[in-house]
Motif scaffolding. Structure first.
Motif: not given
Length: 184
Positions: A75-102
């Protein structure tokens, strides 16, 4: 073609939706994986669960993601560029995967820009981008660079290109170096 619809992942306040279709590069669940790939574990019912692991830069926050990523956008939007300090954000998306903090869950902060849905989670010690759950738990968003395992899919596209940085043109033509360039 299998079309599913996700919102714009918080990159805009518009209600436009982005179609996606998984794009794999030679590795699908059920095939052999090397030690640098995501881990396949049995789920107790004869099937397998894909397991990804990741961490922040300082290593205080560690996590696992069980499941597959359905899409991957740059994503090259202004918000994602500000978030990353880079040309774009690189994000993976899932509606089924589960996140677990270790570890390090107490070091995680989540920022929702002006309650617009543009959400970013990060380590309070090193500032590294971390996964977060959006849309009332319906969508897991994982910054691709936060994973320690190989990313199992290729990006499906660059989004918000009309808003990219003025210097973000013909970057494939810029010289490449394996490490720092030699001083002259």
């Amino acid at each position: 073609m299998n079309w599913e619809w996700f919102p714009t992942f918080g990159c805009s306040t518009s209600n436009r939706r982005i179609p996606h279709e998984p794009v794999f590069f030679g590795k699908r669940p059920g095939k052999a994986f090397s030690s640098t790939d995501q881990v396949m574990e049995t789920n107790g019912t004869g099937g397998y669960v894909v397991k990804h692991s990741g961490a922040c830069l300082c290593g205080r926050v560690r996590f696992e993601v069980d499941g597959v990523f359905e899409s991957f956008y740059l994503c090259h939007c202004e918000r994602c560029r500000k978030d990353t300090g880079s040309a774009h954000a690189a994000n993976l998306f899932s509606a089924s995967a589960r996140l677990r903090w270790l570890s390090g869950e107490g070091c995680i902060r989540t920022f929702d820009f002006n309650s617009t849905g543009h959400v970013r989670s990060f380590c309070t010690v090193c500032g590294s981008a971390l996964p977060n759950v959006q849309m009332d738990g319906a969508l897991l968003v994982v910054p691709a660079g936060s994973l320690d395992t190989d990313v199992p899919i290729q990006p499906q596209g660059h989004i918000y290109c009309s808003r990219k940085a003025n210097w973000d043109t013909a970057l494939e033509a810029v010289p490449r170096f394996e490490e720092l360039p030699e001083e002259e």
